[in-house]
Design an enzyme around this catalytic site. Structure first.
Site, short mmCIF file in Angstrom:
data_model
loop_
_atom_site.label_atom_id
_atom_site.label_comp_id
_atom_site.label_asym_id
_atom_site.label_seq_id
_atom_site.Cartn_x
_atom_site.Cartn_y
_atom_site.Cartn_z
N TYR A 89 0.85 -1.19 0.00
CA TYR A 89 0.00 0.00 0.00
C TYR A 89 0.89 1.23 0.00
CZ TYR A 89 -3.19 3.59 1.76
OH TYR A 89 -3.92 4.74 1.92
N HIS A 90 0.54 2.22 -0.84
CA HIS A 90 1.36 3.43 -1.02
C HIS A 90 0.82 4.57 -0.16
CE1 HIS A 90 3.87 6.39 -2.85
NE2 HIS A 90 4.25 5.61 -3.85
N GLY A 91 1.61 4.99 0.83
CA GLY A 91 1.23 6.13 1.65
C GLY A 91 1.44 7.44 0.93
N SER A 156 3.91 -0.94 -5.93
CA SER A 156 2.62 -0.55 -5.40
C SER A 156 1.66 -0.36 -6.57
CB SER A 156 2.71 0.76 -4.60
OG SER A 156 1.42 1.21 -4.24
N GLU A 162 -2.77 6.29 -5.63
CA GLU A 162 -3.11 5.86 -4.27
C GLU A 162 -2.47 6.80 -3.24
OE1 GLU A 162 -3.69 1.52 -3.33
OE2 GLU A 162 -1.72 1.87 -2.40
#
Length: 299
Positions: A89-91, A156, A162
């Protein structure tokens, strides 16, 4: 004057940590350049001759991770000894991923090559840093070569979209992307899900997104500025690998990557979303994430 001073102070509070991270990244690149010049290195940036300076840089970022985010890494035993594809998951700012790379190198002396968006390679002054840390374009050929050479490769699927437009609900924004699954099939390697707890509580994007969304979709450039930088607790979790199955199609592999079983067999979830659901309070809360720095019992 007072109002102006308060406004400037507010801006600094919002952006000083993200700007500090940018400064430290460029400083890292300068250190690589100094090392290259002092040792007159012309070797392949991925070769072992760079390991001593990689270790120094990794120690610096790992120390930063420990101090600022109390960083923890769990599930390293789930990584294969050979090649594989990490899906994460890409913050808003993928600083957690940099922490992961640093600790992986310190613990296992392994490089994980990172698929990055094209705009990253257009950023000025980072060419050597990207090369030595193994940042590569997301082409099928580049990924297959890396996997053939025994590297872990991370991607990702949500990417910049995202990062910019997901929020404290931690919604995955993969769209129809399934190129990573095709690469996994061709390379015959497992896929490993990964997620960092509280990554959106550390750094966020502004809520008003319509203009920035239109701007991104037309330019494919991330104009939305991230803010935040609270020293919230970061824990990265590496999930169980999804093994290569020679009888599975690309579409089925994507579905398998995206789906993991609940307690009851008829319920399914994505592998990455399963990690989020297990380890993340949704919606996220900055103050709760900050208090988790003092939670010594949680593993």
């Amino acid at each position: 004057v007072i109002i102006g001073s308060l406004a400037i102070s507010g801006i600094l509070v919002f952006f000083i940590v993200p700007l500090t991270i940018v400064f430290l990244i460029y400083l890292t690149n300068i250190l690589f350049l100094i090392y290259q010049r002092n040792n007159e290195l012309k070797a392949d940036p991925l070769s072992d001759v760079w390991n001593s300076v990689r270790k120094t840089i990794a120690r610096f970022w790992d120390l930063y991770a420990r101090i600022w985010h109390g960083y923890e890494l769990h599930g390293v035993e789930n990584l294969p000894e050979g090649p594989g594809i990490l899906v994460y998951y890409h913050g808003a700012i993928p600083i957690d991923y940099l922490y992961f790379l640093s600790r992986l190198f310190l613990w296992k002396k392994r490089l994980c090559l990172s698929v990055a968006d094209n705009f990253v390679f257009r950023l000025p002054g980072l060419k050597l840093l990207l090369a030595v840390t193994g940042v590569i374009p997301g082409t099928r050929e580049e990924c297959l070569v890396a996997l053939k050479n025994g590297y872990l490769v991370s991607i990702s699927p949500g990417g910049v979209r995202e990062a910019l437009f997901s929020d404290e609900s931690y919604q995955l924004m993969w769209g129809n992307r399934k190129g990573f699954a095709q690469v996994a099939l061709e390379a015959k390697v497992p896929i490993i899900p990964m997620y960092t707890q509280n990554v959106r509580e550390g750094y966020r994007m502004f809520k008003e997104r319509r203009f920035f969304r239109q701007l991104y979709e037309s330019t494919r450039l991330p104009f939305t500025p991230p803010y935040g930088g609270l020293p919230v607790k970061f824990r990265t979790y590496i999930g169980k690998p999804i093994p290569y199955d020679p009888n599975i199609t690309t579409e089925e592999l994507v579905e398998k990557v995206c789906k993991d079983k609940f307690l009851f067999s008829f319920q399914t979830k994505t592998a990455v979303q399963a990690l989020i659901s297990k380890h993340q309070t949704i919606p996220g809360n900055m103050w709760k994430a900050l208090l988790e720095r003092f939670d010594k019992c949680r593993k």
